[in-house]
Scaffold this motif. Structure first.
Motif, PDB file in Angstrom:
ATOM      1  N   UNK A  47       0.839  -1.202   0.000  1.00 39.81           N
ATOM      2  CA  UNK A  47       0.000   0.000   0.000  1.00 39.81           C
ATOM      3  C   UNK A  47       0.874   1.252   0.000  1.00 39.81           C
ATOM      4  N   UNK A  48       0.398   2.331  -0.584  1.00 37.25           N
ATOM      5  CA  UNK A  48       1.198   3.555  -0.611  1.00 37.25           C
ATOM      6  C   UNK A  48       1.520   4.059   0.793  1.00 37.25           C
ATOM      7  N   UNK A  72      -3.916   8.509  -5.264  1.00 40.10           N
ATOM      8  CA  UNK A  72      -3.364   9.211  -4.095  1.00 40.10           C
ATOM      9  C   UNK A  72      -3.278   8.287  -2.896  1.00 40.10           C
ATOM     10  N   UNK A  73      -2.378   8.598  -1.979  1.00 38.72           N
ATOM     11  CA  UNK A  73      -2.111   7.712  -0.843  1.00 38.72           C
ATOM     12  C   UNK A  73      -3.336   7.478   0.027  1.00 38.72           C
ATOM     13  N   UNK A 113      -1.376   1.778  -4.354  1.00 43.32           N
ATOM     14  CA  UNK A 113      -0.267   0.837  -4.183  1.00 43.32           C
ATOM     15  C   UNK A 113       1.041   1.490  -4.608  1.00 43.32           C
ATOM     16  N   UNK A 114       2.116   0.816  -4.249  1.00 45.07           N
ATOM     17  CA  UNK A 114       3.445   1.275  -4.650  1.00 45.07           C
ATOM     18  C   UNK A 114       4.294   0.050  -4.956  1.00 45.07           C
ATOM     19  N   UNK A 136      -1.928   0.956 -12.652  1.00 45.26           N
ATOM     20  CA  UNK A 136      -3.008   1.930 -12.490  1.00 45.26           C
ATOM     21  C   UNK A 136      -3.230   2.296 -11.029  1.00 45.26           C
ATOM     22  N   UNK A 137      -3.043   1.332 -10.133  1.00 37.93           N
ATOM     23  CA  UNK A 137      -3.243   1.583  -8.711  1.00 37.93           C
ATOM     24  C   UNK A 137      -2.114   2.416  -8.108  1.00 37.93           C
TER      25      UNK A 137
END
Length: 347
Positions: free
Chosen positions: A127-128, A217-218, A224-225, A212-213
């Motif tokens: 997750x971001x 924005x976080x 995601x990252x 795309x994810x």
């Protein structure tokens, strides 16, 4: 008349025996089974590109049939005439290494044909908002006794990177691999959902499915990252400069070796290219194997297929059958060693 007819027939028989049999060729209609049931996934997409080019080159019809691995292998077992061929990827031997039911040793039970392309997109994401900014953070957390949950689809391409994570943790600090734990799930959407529901800390994904994810924005639950892309840098460097979506090739390279290191043995990084290749019934005529090799060599020399593959973020990678067999055996040996090192620790 009777004597003359017998003499002619005898002579014709002798001549037929003396002449070599005509080399067998692919029939006019060929079924190309694939180890996936999806008609929207990378296996179908890549197989369709290759099938179209091969059919045009040889003047035959080739239909791609997405029947899944088990049914594809069964179909191949039943047909030695060349009317059924198969395209799959590394899952075909990884499934056997992981002991998945229905996966035999492809090098013992089938004829491995040419490689045709690589999907360089195999990736791992968080997750971001995750505290893990990198793979080093993840491996350090495991070393410090933290439990890191990784969502995978067990038994193949999805799991090999997970096995590599555990192996890297073991190399860095023996025993810490026990803190890298699998969350076994299914399709990509299932793996994504584990991240959305906070049931996993890391997921296996792909550049194509998950980029795309990474643009969200976080504060978006689905953001995601990337933390790791398993492809060899030499492979990823062949991708289009614009990369995928809004992520450039140079940005993607930051998540691959050597910028992102997941060690294999303390000296060399683990890498994994998802490669697509042909599989044949072991009794299929060698002349057909050679016919396909020759046709594909000419197709790749012409250059058009490479443009179609790169447009879909595949890396062209033609190797004729003998070279492909040697190359894939070497890959299997490397990954067999990784899996053996962490055997019994994936629960």
């Amino acid at each position: 008349m009777t004597f003359t007819r017998r003499f002619i027939l005898a002579g014709a028989t002798a001549l037929a025996t003396a002449l070599p049999a005509a080399a067998q060729e692919l029939p006019g209609n060929v079924r190309l089974v694939i180890g996936s049931t999806s008609t929207g996934g990378d296996t179908y997409q890549n197989s369709s590109i290759v099938a179209d080019a091969l059919a045009e080159k040889l003047g035959i019809n080739i239909k791609v049939d997405a029947v899944g691995a088990t049914e594809a292998f069964k179909a191949l077992d039943r047909d030695s005439r060349g009317t059924t061929l198969m395209i799959f990827h590394d899952q075909s031997y990884l499934g056997n290494l992981y002991g998945v039911r229905g996966y035999q040793d492809i090098f013992e039970n089938y004829t491995v044909g040419p490689t045709v392309a690589i999907n360089p997109g195999n990736a791992y994401l968080v997750p971001k908002g995750s505290e893990y900014q990198s793979m080093d953070d993840i491996l350090t957390a495991a070393e410090n006794g933290e439990r890191v949950r990784v969502a995978i689809q067990p038994g193949g391409v999805s799991e090999i990177g997970f096995s590599a994570m555990k192996n890297a943790a073991r190399v860095r600090s023996e025993g810490s691999e026990e803190n890298i734990v699998a969350v076994n799930t299914g399709s990509q959407s299932d793996k994504n959902q584990t991240l959305f529901d906070d049931l996993a800390d890391v997921i296996n994904g792909s550049i194509q499915a998950n980029e795309q994810f990474t643009q969200l924005p976080e504060d978006d639950q689905k953001s995601m990252r990337f933390v790791w892309i398993t492809a060899r840098p030499a492979t990823l460097e062949q991708a289009p400069e614009e990369g995928m979506g809004d992520t450039t090739r140079d940005q993607l390279l930051q998540y691959a070796s050597p910028e992102t290191s997941v060690t294999l043995d303390g000296e060399e990084d683990f890498t994994f290219d998802k490669e697509f290749f042909f599989l044949y019934n072991p009794e299929m005529d060698e002349a057909i194997v050679e016919q396909i090799d020759t046709a594909l060599e000419e197709i790749y020399a012409e250059g058009e297929i490479q443009e179609r593959q790169k447009a879909s973020f595949f890396i062209p990678n033609f190797l004729p059958s003998d070279e492909a067999q040697e190359h894939l055996r070497e890959k299997r040996s490397t990954y067999d060693e990784v899996i053996s090192q962490i055997s019994g620790d994936n629960s």
